[in-house]
Design a protein around this motif. Structure first.
Motif, short mmCIF file in Angstrom:
data_model
loop_
_atom_site.label_atom_id
_atom_site.label_comp_id
_atom_site.label_asym_id
_atom_site.label_seq_id
_atom_site.Cartn_x
_atom_site.Cartn_y
_atom_site.Cartn_z
N UNK A 487 -2.85 -5.57 17.10
CA UNK A 487 -1.97 -5.64 15.93
C UNK A 487 -2.58 -6.51 14.83
N UNK A 488 -2.48 -6.06 13.59
CA UNK A 488 -2.95 -6.83 12.45
C UNK A 488 -2.04 -6.51 11.27
N UNK A 489 -2.22 -7.25 10.19
CA UNK A 489 -1.44 -6.99 8.98
C UNK A 489 -2.25 -7.40 7.75
N UNK A 490 -1.93 -6.78 6.64
CA UNK A 490 -2.51 -7.17 5.37
C UNK A 490 -1.77 -8.38 4.84
N UNK A 491 -2.49 -9.31 4.26
CA UNK A 491 -1.86 -10.50 3.71
C UNK A 491 -2.24 -10.66 2.25
N UNK A 492 -1.31 -11.26 1.48
CA UNK A 492 -1.49 -11.50 0.05
C UNK A 492 -1.82 -10.21 -0.69
N UNK A 493 -0.93 -9.23 -0.53
CA UNK A 493 -1.08 -7.96 -1.24
C UNK A 493 0.22 -7.64 -1.97
N UNK A 494 0.12 -6.74 -2.92
CA UNK A 494 1.30 -6.20 -3.59
C UNK A 494 1.57 -4.83 -3.01
N UNK A 495 2.75 -4.65 -2.45
CA UNK A 495 3.13 -3.39 -1.83
C UNK A 495 4.19 -2.71 -2.69
N UNK A 496 4.07 -1.40 -2.85
CA UNK A 496 4.98 -0.71 -3.76
C UNK A 496 5.32 0.67 -3.23
N UNK A 497 6.61 0.97 -3.20
CA UNK A 497 7.06 2.32 -2.92
C UNK A 497 7.06 3.12 -4.21
N UNK A 498 7.13 4.43 -4.07
CA UNK A 498 7.07 5.29 -5.25
C UNK A 498 8.21 5.00 -6.22
N UNK A 499 9.38 4.66 -5.69
CA UNK A 499 10.54 4.47 -6.55
C UNK A 499 10.64 3.06 -7.13
N UNK A 500 9.75 2.12 -6.69
CA UNK A 500 9.82 0.74 -7.17
C UNK A 500 9.15 0.60 -8.52
N UNK A 501 9.83 -0.12 -9.43
CA UNK A 501 9.25 -0.38 -10.75
C UNK A 501 8.30 -1.58 -10.71
N UNK A 502 8.62 -2.57 -9.86
CA UNK A 502 7.82 -3.79 -9.76
C UNK A 502 7.26 -3.91 -8.34
N UNK A 503 5.96 -4.20 -8.21
CA UNK A 503 5.40 -4.35 -6.86
C UNK A 503 5.99 -5.56 -6.16
N UNK A 504 6.02 -5.49 -4.84
CA UNK A 504 6.59 -6.54 -4.00
C UNK A 504 5.45 -7.32 -3.37
N UNK A 505 5.36 -8.63 -3.67
CA UNK A 505 4.31 -9.45 -3.07
C UNK A 505 4.61 -9.65 -1.59
N UNK A 506 3.59 -9.45 -0.74
CA UNK A 506 3.77 -9.59 0.70
C UNK A 506 2.69 -10.49 1.31
N UNK A 507 3.13 -11.49 2.06
CA UNK A 507 2.20 -12.22 2.91
C UNK A 507 1.94 -11.46 4.19
N UNK A 508 2.90 -10.62 4.57
CA UNK A 508 2.77 -9.79 5.77
C UNK A 508 3.10 -8.36 5.37
N UNK A 509 2.12 -7.49 5.50
CA UNK A 509 2.32 -6.10 5.11
C UNK A 509 1.70 -5.18 6.16
N UNK A 510 2.53 -4.32 6.72
CA UNK A 510 2.06 -3.22 7.57
C UNK A 510 2.58 -1.94 6.93
N UNK A 511 1.96 -1.51 5.84
CA UNK A 511 2.49 -0.40 5.04
C UNK A 511 2.49 0.91 5.83
N UNK A 512 3.38 1.77 5.45
CA UNK A 512 3.49 3.07 6.10
C UNK A 512 3.01 4.16 5.15
N UNK A 513 2.90 5.36 5.66
CA UNK A 513 2.35 6.48 4.90
C UNK A 513 3.09 6.68 3.57
N UNK A 514 2.32 6.81 2.51
CA UNK A 514 2.87 7.05 1.19
C UNK A 514 3.06 5.80 0.36
N UNK A 515 3.05 4.63 0.99
CA UNK A 515 3.21 3.39 0.23
C UNK A 515 1.90 3.00 -0.43
#
Length: 725
Positions: A487-515
């Protein structure tokens, strides 16, 4: 306070903490309550007090450190209590107690060093058992000592038979087997930690049930004297040396059952020689289980706290905040292996190839308008990500590379060389990170090279099992390609869904398909103005409930190398600026509304550029709740959870405006607060507002000062300096 008075005060605090630490508490007033409990049998209580005085004096004369913690006195105290439970206090016994207490101090220091080197195990009461058994054997040959029989618990029922048995066993931890003494101890324990009190009750229930079942009808005196072992094992295993969880609770109850078995066997052996069992079952069970647990892989289900044991509420809060900010325990943090914004082609447990044992993997590519190529998609160069730089997401040594395989035409795959061209990096934790499907001839590193985060390694390609250009990344065990993933995760990234206007800062990110994932870029100006260096001092004008006052915050460096922000009223919190984020944790000290409002406003601040949005789960203790509200809050079915905080930062009118909304909700309580800060370049948090229902606190920066150091002059900037403010 004068030096002699201060020394006397510290000695008294150390003694009281020694009493409290027998049940894993630390407050001096709890220790005072335990002193009163031991005096239920004055002979026992006075013997313990004398041993504590001798132990404290010995440790002070030998100049051992941290006397106020009571650790050097803890085992001496137990030795005195044990001897006072079997012999009348007279000159001869006091002399024996004195020698034994001095020996206990030496044995405590020596044994603590040995057990710490043995996988950082605690010494617990092992020195006491060693010295007490020696003293008891010696006392049997001394004709000058008079035998003292502790009056056992009265035949008249105190509460009920079962409750009396529990309280009596708890009291016997201090060699005071009486339900009233045990009740006083339980009150101090419950006030210290509700969870430890819960473990004490359930541990005794499991241990006593096992002991009774195996023994048939055990003698009540044996249970009264030895039943505390079941209690202490449950508290140590489930509350002090592990983070509270379902797994740790089950393990604690298992420990109590094992302690019952060890107690029965110890009684059979020790009574032959006329020796008491004392805490031997507790020590054998606890140290054996802890030592065994150090040899298992670390998991989120069962986390040991041997390096920093604490009350279960504190350990739980630390683990909860760490999980909220850094994700699952044991997950490996890695940076984004690219620049700019990429999308997830296939995530963890992906439906195509990311199945067990390769389920922990991410595939990245780039799309625009839901299309991964510019025009027709028939050539590799037509794909947005093909040929773009791939950078190292971790530090480590390159152990394998391959870049001779041809890139597949779109729609075709190479099933003989699944990973295609690749780079394999051995990280410092012994795991390996693989970057695969790289472009032919693009690798810019070599085997044996040491790479740091951001080092350019290669270009994105379409080699191996790759129907279209993309980048594959996973963390694995061993250096054999295709090893089981971790198991691993991305750290210090901006994660964004298609419908989001502003990216979400994440210290822990395990993004899923399409994000979409964006490699965050830190803002040097923001980092400069929020740089809290050692010796920095901030002075604010604070207005609260119509009154004004000046308050200060300053930065200290601890002996352990931790940075602390400290208020002028003694409240403090540890902070870090690693990974380009300002993060506060481990709030300690006195209640301070101004300090807590500042922490809620700035407690987790990404130092990233642009307008961003992020979440946090700060501790509930930062909110100014009334006693009634706090009681409602802690009535949650689990240990106290944190708040749900949502932040947003925008650049407005030459300053960063950072807003936060903080909510807590359970079945008994729902409350919310808002914060707003203005952060000015070069100066930092110029002002902030903290408000809730019928409450508003606002503060404005008056002065920034820096303490001088050898060769470095002090300086200050005030609000009157119009050039800067």
């Amino acid at each position: 306070m004068k030096a002699p008075t201060l020394k006397l005060y510290n000695d008294l605090v150390g003694m009281l903490r020694a009493y409290a630490s027998i049940l894993f508490a630390e407050k001096p007033w709890v220790g005072a309550l335990f002193v009163l409990a031991t005096l239920w049998f004055p002979n026992t209580g006075l013997a313990g007090l004398w041993a504590a005085i001798v132990g404290m004096t010995t440790a002070a004369l030998l100049k051992f450190r941290n006397l106020e913690s009571g650790l050097h006195v803890y085992n001496s105290l137990l030795v005195g209590l044990s001897l006072g439970a079997y012999y009348y206090v007279d000159v001869h016994l006091l002399l024996l107690i004195s020698f034994a207490s001095v020996l206990a101090v030496f044995v405590t220091v020596a044994v603590s060093d040995i057990t710490w080197r043995l996988n950082r195990l605690p010494a617990l009461s092992l020195p006491f058992v060693v010295v007490a058994l020696m003293a008891t054997l010696a006392a049997q040959s001394y004709g000058t000592l008079s035998r003292y029989l502790v009056p056992m618990a009265p035949h008249d029922m105190f509460v009920s038979a079962a409750v009396d048995q529990f309280f009596t066993s708890l009291g016997s931890a201090f060699f005071t087997p009486h339900p009233f003494a045990g009740l006083l101890m339980f009150i101090g324990l419950a006030w210290t930690s509700r969870y430890l009190a819960f473990l004490a009750m359930t541990g005794f229930l499991f241990g006593f049930s096992t002991y009774t079942y195996l023994s048939g009808s055990p003698h009540p005196d044996l249970v009264a004297w030895n039943g505390f072992n079941f209690i202490l094992v449950a508290m140590a295993i489930g509350g002090l040396f592990t983070v509270p969880s379902k797994a740790s609770f089950i393990l604690a109850m298992l420990g109590s059952v094992i302690a019952a078995l060890v107690t029965a066997s110890s009684e059979t052996f020790m009574l032959v020689y006329g020796l008491p069992v004392m805490a031997l079952p507790f020590l054998i069970t606890t140290l054996t289980m802890l030592l065994a647990l150090t040899h298992r892989p670390a998991t989120s289900n069962l986390q040991l706290t041997l390096d920093a044991p604490a009350l279960p509420e504190i350990s739980y809060e630390r683990a909860r905040l760490a999980k909220a900010r850094q994700g699952e325990f044991g997950s490996v943090p890695v940076r984004a292996p690219f620049f700019g914004a990429w999308q997830i082609y296939q995530g963890f447990d992906g439906k195509h190839t990311h199945q067990e044992p390769w389920q922990h993997a991410l595939d990245f590519y780039i799309t625009e308008h839901e299309q991964s190529y510019r025009s027709h998609g028939r050539t590799l160069d037509d794909y947005y990500c093909f040929g773009l730089p791939v950078v190292a997401p971790v530090e480590g040594y390159v152990v394998k590379t391959l870049d001779t395989l041809s890139d597949n035409p779109p729609g075709e795959v190479d099933t003989e060389n699944n990973w295609g061209n690749h780079v394999l990096i051995r990280m410092h934790n012994g795991l390996y990170l693989l970057l695969a499907h790289l472009k032919q001839g693009s690798i810019e590193t070599h085997i044996g090279a040491y790479v740091t985060v951001g080092t350019r390694l290669a270009a994105c390609g379409s080699s191996g099992r790759s129907p279209q250009p993309h980048l594959h990344m996973h963390v694995q065990w061993g250096d054999v390609l295709g090893g089981h993933t971790h198991a691993f995760h991305l750290t210090s990234v901006l994660q964004q869904d298609k419908q989001d206007a502003t990216p979400d800062f994440r210290l822990f990110s395990q993004p899923s398909e399409g994000q979409s994932v964006i490699a965050a870029k830190y803002d040097p100006a923001l980092r400069e103005c929020l740089n809290l260096s050692v010796g920095r001092k901030l002075t604010y004008q604070v207005e609260y409930q119509g009154e004004q006052c000046q308050r200060t915050l300053h930065v200290e460096l601890s002996l352990l190398g931790e940075l602390h922000l400290v208020s002028d009223r003694g409240a403090k919190a540890t902070f870090t600026t690693q990974d380009n984020i300002l993060a506060f944790y481990n709030r300690q000290g006195k209640t301070d509304l101004f300090f807590d409002a500042w922490l809620l406003t700035m407690g987790l601040t990404p130092l990233q550029e642009g307008n961003i949005h992020w979440h946090d789960e700060p501790p509930l203790a930062l909110l100014p709740l009334s006693m009634r509200q706090y009681l409602y809050a802690v009535l949650s079915p689990a240990l106290t959870k944190g708040m749900q905080s949502e932040y947003q930062r925008q650049w407005q009118g030459g300053v960063w405006v950072q807003r936060g909304r903080h909510q807590f909700k359970n079945m008994f309580l729902q409350t919310s607060f808002e914060t707003k800060a203005e952060i000015q370049p070069k100066l930092g948090c110029m002002s902030f507002v903290f408000k809730g229902e019928n409450l508003k606190l606002q503060a404005s920066l008056l002065e920034i000062a820096q303490q001088g150091d050898a060769g470095i002059p002090a300086w200050q900037i005030t609000a009157e300096d119009k050039k800067m403010l």
